[in-house]
Design a protein around this motif. Structure first.
Motif, PDB file in Angstrom:
ATOM      1  N   LYS A  80       0.828  -1.210   0.000  1.00 42.88           N
ATOM      2  CA  LYS A  80       0.000   0.000   0.000  1.00 42.88           C
ATOM      3  C   LYS A  80       0.860   1.256   0.000  1.00 42.88           C
ATOM      4  O   LYS A  80       0.576   2.214  -0.722  1.00 42.88           O
ATOM      5  CB  LYS A  80      -0.934   0.003   1.207  1.00 42.88           C
ATOM      6  N   GLU A  81       1.925   1.269   0.809  1.00 41.47           N
ATOM      7  CA  GLU A  81       2.811   2.436   0.862  1.00 41.47           C
ATOM      8  C   GLU A  81       3.505   2.665  -0.478  1.00 41.47           C
ATOM      9  O   GLU A  81       3.592   3.804  -0.950  1.00 41.47           O
ATOM     10  CB  GLU A  81       3.843   2.259   1.970  1.00 41.47           C
ATOM     11  N   ALA A  82       3.998   1.607  -1.089  1.00 34.53           N
ATOM     12  CA  ALA A  82       4.671   1.748  -2.379  1.00 34.53           C
ATOM     13  C   ALA A  82       3.694   2.223  -3.451  1.00 34.53           C
ATOM     14  O   ALA A  82       4.028   3.071  -4.291  1.00 34.53           O
ATOM     15  CB  ALA A  82       5.305   0.416  -2.793  1.00 34.53           C
ATOM     16  N   THR A  83       2.475   1.694  -3.408  1.00 35.44           N
ATOM     17  CA  THR A  83       1.450   2.107  -4.364  1.00 35.44           C
ATOM     18  C   THR A  83       1.129   3.583  -4.189  1.00 35.44           C
ATOM     19  O   THR A  83       1.003   4.325  -5.169  1.00 35.44           O
ATOM     20  CB  THR A  83       0.185   1.248  -4.173  1.00 35.44           C
ATOM     21  N   LEU A  88       1.521   9.402  -5.717  1.00 35.92           N
ATOM     22  CA  LEU A  88       1.969  10.761  -5.413  1.00 35.92           C
ATOM     23  C   LEU A  88       2.945  11.265  -6.468  1.00 35.92           C
ATOM     24  O   LEU A  88       2.894  12.427  -6.877  1.00 35.92           O
ATOM     25  CB  LEU A  88       2.596  10.815  -4.020  1.00 35.92           C
ATOM     26  N   TYR A  89       3.820  10.389  -6.939  1.00 40.83           N
ATOM     27  CA  TYR A  89       4.758  10.742  -7.992  1.00 40.83           C
ATOM     28  C   TYR A  89       4.011  11.128  -9.274  1.00 40.83           C
ATOM     29  O   TYR A  89       4.274  12.173  -9.877  1.00 40.83           O
ATOM     30  CB  TYR A  89       5.713   9.574  -8.249  1.00 40.83           C
ATOM     31  N   LEU A  90       3.072  10.288  -9.691  1.00 43.46           N
ATOM     32  CA  LEU A  90       2.318  10.571 -10.920  1.00 43.46           C
ATOM     33  C   LEU A  90       1.470  11.828 -10.774  1.00 43.46           C
ATOM     34  O   LEU A  90       1.355  12.613 -11.722  1.00 43.46           O
ATOM     35  CB  LEU A  90       1.447   9.372 -11.301  1.00 43.46           C
ATOM     36  N   TYR A  94       1.801  15.180 -13.099  1.00 43.63           N
ATOM     37  CA  TYR A  94       0.611  15.799 -13.702  1.00 43.63           C
ATOM     38  C   TYR A  94       0.522  17.282 -13.331  1.00 43.63           C
ATOM     39  O   TYR A  94       0.333  18.136 -14.204  1.00 43.63           O
ATOM     40  CB  TYR A  94      -0.646  15.053 -13.248  1.00 43.63           C
ATOM     41  N   ARG A  95       0.670  17.583 -12.045  1.00 47.58           N
ATOM     42  CA  ARG A  95       0.586  18.988 -11.614  1.00 47.58           C
ATOM     43  C   ARG A  95       1.677  19.836 -12.261  1.00 47.58           C
ATOM     44  O   ARG A  95       1.425  20.950 -12.703  1.00 47.58           O
ATOM     45  CB  ARG A  95       0.665  19.092 -10.092  1.00 47.58           C
TER      46      ARG A  95
END
Length: 108
Positions: A80-83, A88-90, A94-95
């Protein structure tokens, strides 16, 4: 310093098992919309196939070697943490490249 099964759950299941689905959606526009050549997207094409296998192997390893309820709970938490880290990276990409670009266009 952690048990290998925990590291593999985060890396192979939490991160690499996501890659085929992500790259399968992002690679075609690189070819069709942005004019990249097959050679230029080789990295993505290879990882679609390779990380499918890596993710499957990760599941097999974790199912075999996470032998206690505590280990299995830890592995699930790490997945879950890695996902979430990937998400957050993606979101950040995007931002940075979509939202900021649109904001600059509106300001111009």
């Amino acid at each position: 310093r952690k048990p290998f099964v925990e590291a593999l759950s985060g890396l192979l299941i939490g991160l690499e098992s996501q890659v085929p689905k992500i790259y399968s959606k992002t690679t075609p526009p690189l070819l069709e919309k942005y004019g990249f050549s097959e050679e230029e997207v080789t990295f993505f094409s290879i990882h679609i196939v390779a990380d499918l296998e890596h993710g499957e192997k990760g599941f097999e390893i974790v199912e075999t070697y996470a032998t206690t309820d505590a280990q299995r709970e830890t592995c699930v938490r790490l997945v879950k943490e890695a996902t979430m880290m990937r998400r957050l990276y993606l979101d950040g990409v995007y931002r940075k490249f979509i939202v900021e670009a649109e904001g600059k266009k509106l300001a111009a």
